[in-house]
Design a protein around this motif. Structure first.
Motif, PDB file in Angstrom:
ATOM      1  N   ALA A  99      48.187 -11.591  59.755  1.00 44.80           N
ATOM      2  CA  ALA A  99      48.376 -11.091  58.394  1.00 44.80           C
ATOM      3  C   ALA A  99      47.067 -10.532  57.857  1.00 44.80           C
ATOM      4  N   SER A 100      47.190  -9.584  56.929  1.00 44.72           N
ATOM      5  CA  SER A 100      45.992  -8.931  56.387  1.00 44.72           C
ATOM      6  C   SER A 100      45.091  -9.920  55.663  1.00 44.72           C
ATOM      7  N   ASP A 101      45.648 -11.029  55.145  1.00 45.30           N
ATOM      8  CA  ASP A 101      44.825 -12.016  54.452  1.00 45.30           C
ATOM      9  C   ASP A 101      44.407 -13.187  55.361  1.00 45.30           C
ATOM     10  N   ALA A 102      44.632 -13.064  56.657  1.00 51.04           N
ATOM     11  CA  ALA A 102      44.230 -14.117  57.603  1.00 51.04           C
ATOM     12  C   ALA A 102      42.711 -14.231  57.650  1.00 51.04           C
ATOM     13  N   THR A 103      42.239 -15.425  57.903  1.00 54.09           N
ATOM     14  CA  THR A 103      40.801 -15.682  57.988  1.00 54.09           C
ATOM     15  C   THR A 103      40.411 -15.936  59.444  1.00 54.09           C
ATOM     16  N   VAL A 104      39.122 -15.989  59.689  1.00 52.84           N
ATOM     17  CA  VAL A 104      38.632 -16.324  61.028  1.00 52.84           C
ATOM     18  C   VAL A 104      39.164 -17.696  61.444  1.00 52.84           C
ATOM     19  N   ARG A 105      39.272 -18.589  60.500  1.00 56.08           N
ATOM     20  CA  ARG A 105      39.804 -19.925  60.788  1.00 56.08           C
ATOM     21  C   ARG A 105      41.249 -19.848  61.293  1.00 56.08           C
ATOM     22  N   ASP A 106      42.050 -18.953  60.683  1.00 57.12           N
ATOM     23  CA  ASP A 106      43.435 -18.759  61.128  1.00 57.12           C
ATOM     24  C   ASP A 106      43.474 -18.211  62.552  1.00 57.12           C
ATOM     25  N   VAL A 107      42.629 -17.225  62.817  1.00 54.54           N
ATOM     26  CA  VAL A 107      42.574 -16.618  64.146  1.00 54.54           C
ATOM     27  C   VAL A 107      42.188 -17.668  65.178  1.00 54.54           C
ATOM     28  N   ARG A 108      41.192 -18.461  64.853  1.00 48.84           N
ATOM     29  CA  ARG A 108      40.730 -19.499  65.776  1.00 48.84           C
ATOM     30  C   ARG A 108      41.836 -20.527  66.039  1.00 48.84           C
ATOM     31  N   ARG A 109      42.588 -20.908  65.008  1.00 52.33           N
ATOM     32  CA  ARG A 109      43.679 -21.872  65.171  1.00 52.33           C
ATOM     33  C   ARG A 109      44.742 -21.339  66.136  1.00 52.33           C
ATOM     34  N   VAL A 110      45.136 -20.077  65.942  1.00 54.01           N
ATOM     35  CA  VAL A 110      46.141 -19.475  66.830  1.00 54.01           C
ATOM     36  C   VAL A 110      45.586 -19.373  68.253  1.00 54.01           C
ATOM     37  N   ALA A 111      44.353 -18.916  68.375  1.00 53.61           N
ATOM     38  CA  ALA A 111      43.740 -18.746  69.698  1.00 53.61           C
ATOM     39  C   ALA A 111      43.593 -20.086  70.415  1.00 53.61           C
ATOM     40  N   GLU A 112      43.215 -21.137  69.700  1.00 47.40           N
ATOM     41  CA  GLU A 112      43.075 -22.457  70.319  1.00 47.40           C
ATOM     42  C   GLU A 112      44.429 -23.019  70.736  1.00 47.40           C
ATOM     43  N   ARG A 135      38.637 -25.082  78.635  1.00 52.95           N
ATOM     44  CA  ARG A 135      39.131 -24.291  77.516  1.00 52.95           C
ATOM     45  C   ARG A 135      38.566 -22.886  77.631  1.00 52.95           C
ATOM     46  N   ARG A 136      39.396 -21.929  77.271  1.00 55.07           N
ATOM     47  CA  ARG A 136      38.925 -20.549  77.296  1.00 55.07           C
ATOM     48  C   ARG A 136      37.957 -20.337  76.141  1.00 55.07           C
ATOM     49  N   SER A 137      36.878 -19.637  76.378  1.00 48.10           N
ATOM     50  CA  SER A 137      35.932 -19.301  75.336  1.00 48.10           C
ATOM     51  C   SER A 137      36.271 -17.894  74.858  1.00 48.10           C
ATOM     52  N   LEU A 138      36.571 -17.765  73.574  1.00 50.57           N
ATOM     53  CA  LEU A 138      37.000 -16.484  73.036  1.00 50.57           C
ATOM     54  C   LEU A 138      35.993 -15.932  72.050  1.00 50.57           C
ATOM     55  N   ALA A 139      35.734 -14.656  72.182  1.00 53.40           N
ATOM     56  CA  ALA A 139      34.922 -13.960  71.195  1.00 53.40           C
ATOM     57  C   ALA A 139      35.862 -13.437  70.121  1.00 53.40           C
ATOM     58  N   ILE A 140      35.591 -13.789  68.872  1.00 55.64           N
ATOM     59  CA  ILE A 140      36.410 -13.324  67.758  1.00 55.64           C
ATOM     60  C   ILE A 140      35.548 -12.403  66.905  1.00 55.64           C
ATOM     61  N   PRO A 141      35.981 -11.134  66.742  1.00 53.51           N
ATOM     62  CA  PRO A 141      35.211 -10.217  65.896  1.00 53.51           C
ATOM     63  C   PRO A 141      35.045 -10.799  64.487  1.00 53.51           C
ATOM     64  N   ALA A 142      33.904 -10.519  63.878  1.00 52.65           N
ATOM     65  CA  ALA A 142      33.593 -11.094  62.573  1.00 52.65           C
ATOM     66  C   ALA A 142      34.549 -10.628  61.480  1.00 52.65           C
ATOM     67  N   ASP A 143      34.966  -9.387  61.535  1.00 50.80           N
ATOM     68  CA  ASP A 143      35.821  -8.830  60.489  1.00 50.80           C
ATOM     69  C   ASP A 143      37.196  -8.484  61.035  1.00 50.80           C
ATOM     70  N   GLY A 144      38.221  -8.713  60.215  1.00 53.27           N
ATOM     71  CA  GLY A 144      39.592  -8.380  60.586  1.00 53.27           C
ATOM     72  C   GLY A 144      40.039  -7.118  59.887  1.00 53.27           C
ATOM     73  N   PRO A 145      41.285  -6.837  59.942  1.00 50.98           N
ATOM     74  CA  PRO A 145      42.362  -7.649  60.472  1.00 50.98           C
ATOM     75  C   PRO A 145      42.288  -7.758  61.998  1.00 50.98           C
ATOM     76  N   TRP A 146      42.930  -8.798  62.526  1.00 51.87           N
ATOM     77  CA  TRP A 146      42.831  -9.102  63.937  1.00 51.87           C
ATOM     78  C   TRP A 146      44.170  -8.971  64.648  1.00 51.87           C
ATOM     79  N   GLN A 147      44.047  -8.777  65.951  1.00 51.50           N
ATOM     80  CA  GLN A 147      45.214  -8.784  66.833  1.00 51.50           C
ATOM     81  C   GLN A 147      44.863  -9.670  68.028  1.00 51.50           C
ATOM     82  N   VAL A 148      45.806 -10.518  68.398  1.00 52.84           N
ATOM     83  CA  VAL A 148      45.645 -11.358  69.584  1.00 52.84           C
ATOM     84  C   VAL A 148      46.439 -10.687  70.699  1.00 52.84           C
TER      85      VAL A 148
END
Length: 112
Positions: free
Chosen positions: A81-94, A31-44
């Motif tokens: 989305a502007s209201d996305a959480t780290v959990r959302d980012v992680r779900r998409v990334a996984e 599995r790829r190990s991804l660094a996710i910045p602590a604060d968003g908004p995020w872009q993949v």
């Protein structure tokens, strides 16, 4: 001499086959190990994505996507989305990590 050469060839073939089998098994659990910045908004950001990754961008937390015109796409971005959480980012990334058979995934923070 011929028996030694035949036996050596068989051993080399066995070692090559074992190496290929081990690398195939390693690929199943990698599995790829991804660094996710602590604060968003995020872009993949996907570079040279391969595999069945596009369905992962149908996630409700993905607001917009952009893809290069070349085929296969060499660069894809997905703004969450502007209201996305780290959990959302992680779900998409996984999802992407499991679906992509090649390419790279990067998660970056973008300025609102």
């Amino acid at each position: 001499m011929r028996a030694v050469r035949g036996r050596l060839g068989a051993i080399v073939a066995l070692l090559v086959a074992a190496g290929l089998a081990l690398s195939a098994l390693a690929g199943l659990t990698w599995r790829r190990s991804l660094a996710i910045p602590a604060d968003g908004p995020w872009q993949v950001v996907l570079r040279h994505p391969a595999g069945g990754w596009s369905a992962c961008l149908d996630d409700a937390s993905v607001a917009t996507t952009a893809t290069t015109d070349d085929l296969p796409a060499s660069y894809v971005t997905a703004d969450l989305a502007s209201d996305a959480t780290v959990r959302d980012v992680r779900r998409v990334a996984e999802c992407l990590s499991g679906a992509m058979t090649g390419g790279t995934i990067q998660v970056v923070a973008i300025n609102p």
